[in-house]
Scaffold this motif. Structure first.
Motif, short mmCIF file in Angstrom:
data_model
loop_
_atom_site.label_atom_id
_atom_site.label_comp_id
_atom_site.label_asym_id
_atom_site.label_seq_id
_atom_site.Cartn_x
_atom_site.Cartn_y
_atom_site.Cartn_z
N UNK A 53 24.18 19.60 2.48
CA UNK A 53 23.92 18.24 2.02
C UNK A 53 24.92 17.84 0.94
N UNK A 54 25.20 18.74 0.01
CA UNK A 54 26.15 18.45 -1.06
C UNK A 54 27.53 18.16 -0.51
N UNK B 33 18.20 9.00 3.18
CA UNK B 33 16.84 9.13 3.69
C UNK B 33 16.36 10.56 3.47
N UNK B 34 15.19 10.70 2.86
CA UNK B 34 14.62 12.02 2.61
C UNK B 34 13.19 12.05 3.16
N UNK C 112 5.76 24.05 5.90
CA UNK C 112 6.36 22.89 5.24
C UNK C 112 7.70 22.58 5.88
N UNK C 113 8.14 21.32 5.76
CA UNK C 113 9.40 20.89 6.35
C UNK C 113 10.06 19.83 5.47
N UNK C 114 11.38 19.86 5.42
CA UNK C 114 12.16 18.88 4.67
C UNK C 114 13.28 18.34 5.55
N UNK C 115 13.73 17.12 5.26
CA UNK C 115 14.88 16.56 5.96
C UNK C 115 15.67 15.65 5.03
N UNK C 116 16.98 15.52 5.34
CA UNK C 116 17.86 14.65 4.58
C UNK C 116 18.87 14.01 5.53
N UNK D 87 25.14 5.39 11.92
CA UNK D 87 25.40 6.79 12.29
C UNK D 87 25.10 7.63 11.05
N UNK D 88 24.63 8.86 11.28
CA UNK D 88 24.24 9.67 10.13
C UNK D 88 24.22 11.15 10.44
N UNK D 89 24.66 11.99 9.49
CA UNK D 89 24.36 13.43 9.57
C UNK D 89 22.91 13.63 9.13
N UNK D 90 22.20 14.47 9.85
CA UNK D 90 20.79 14.75 9.55
C UNK D 90 20.59 16.25 9.44
N UNK D 91 20.07 16.71 8.31
CA UNK D 91 19.81 18.12 8.07
C UNK D 91 18.30 18.31 7.93
#
Length: 232
Positions: free
Chosen positions: A13-14, A74-75, A107-111, A130-134
Motif C-alpha cells: 500500500x505504501x 477507499x478502506x 477479520x478482513x481488511x482492504x485498501x 481504475x484502482x489497485x486493490x489490496x
C-alpha cells in the motif's frame, strides 16, 4: 490478528501511494473540491462468499473519501462469519445437535487507491475509475464445540493484490444512494494451518483445492452505499 500478511500489505500500500503521488497524473491533478463527497458502502456479495469460499461471509463497512479532484482512497474492515447462504442451508437443511455445527471466525481488511476519469462535469468519487486493490484476511473454520473449547480448527491466511476497473454512480448533490460496479483480477495467495490443540499446529496443504491453490484471482461485483457532503 491478520497474521504475517498485514505487514506485507502495508508495504505494498505504501509503495502504491508513493507511486501515485509522484506520477504525472497526480502532479497535474486539482485540489480537493468543496464540499467533499464522502461515501459509506456495503458489499452484499461478500456476505454470501468471503475468504473461505461457500462457508464464510464478510460483514463490514467500506469508506471512501476524495483526496483530490480525480483521486480517492477507499478502506474497508469486516468481521468474517458464516456465509449468508451457508447459514440458511445449515439451519434448515442439515440440523445438527448442539455443538456439532460449523463455526467460522475471522477479520478482513482492504485498501484501494482510485483514479477517476477526468471530465469537467465529473470528479472523484463519481464516474469511471481504475484502482489497485489490496485485501488481507485471517479466518478459521471448525466444529462449534471443538473450536470453542479445544481450539481445534483450520486457519486460513490469505492475501491478494488486484487491478480493478469500475463505475460509481451517485446523485449530482452526492447525498443519497450510491452504486459502485467493479471488475478486475490479480494475484492471490492462501496458506492454511490445522490447529489440533491450543498452541499446536501444522501446515495444511491446499493442492487438492484448485480454487484456493491457484494464484490467479478474479473479482467483481457491486457495492451499495450512501453519500454525504462535508467541508474540508
Amino acid at each position: 490478528m491478520l497474521g504475517k500478511y498485514g505487514f506485507v500489505s502495508s508495504l505494498i500500500v505504501s509503495s502504491l501511494c508513493s507511486s501515485a503521488q509522484i506520477s504525472d497524473t497526480c502532479k497535474q491533478d486539482k485540489p480537493l473540491p468543496d464540499p467533499i463527497c464522502r461515501i459509506f458502502k456495503l458489499n452484499p456479495a461478500a456476505m454470501a462468499s468471503g475468504p473461505i469460499p461457500v462457508y464464510s461471509g464478510s460483514y463490514g463497512i467500506i469508506y471512501e473519501t476524495p483526496i483530490s479532484h480525480r483521486q480517492s482512497i477507499q478502506v474497508g474492515i469486516a468481521v468474517v462469519g458464516k456465509g449468508a447462504f451457508f447459514n440458511l442451508y445449515e439451519r434448515y437443511s442439515m440440523p445438527a445437535p448442539y455443538g456439532t455445527g460449523v463455526s467460522v471466525k475471522g477479520t478482513a481488511l482492504q485498501f484501494a487507491w482510485k483514479i477517476y476519469r477526468n471530465t469537467k462535469r465529473k470528479q472523484a468519487p463519481r464516474g469511471w475509475y481504475a484502482a489497485p486493490l489490496v485485501r488481507v484476511a485471517t479466518s478459521g473454520i471448525g466444529r462449534t464445540y471443538a473450536y470453542s473449547t479445544k481450539g481445534e480448527y483450520l486457519e486460513f491466511d490469505n492475501f491478494d493484490i488486484n487491478l480493478i476497473i469500475g463505475y460509481q454512480r451517485l446523485r449530482k448533490t452526492c447525498k443519497g444512494l450510491v452504486f459502485d460496479f467493479f471488475f478486475g483480477g490479480g494475484y492471490k495467495q492462501y496458506e492454511a494451518e490445522m490447529h489440533a490443540t491450543p498452541g499446536v499446529s501444522q501446515p495444511y496443504s491446499l493442492k487438492s483445492n484448485p480454487l484456493l491453490y491457484s494464484p490467479v484471482n478474479i473479482i467483481g461485483g457491486m457495492t451499495l452505499g450512501w453519500g454525504f457532503c462535508s467541508g474540508h
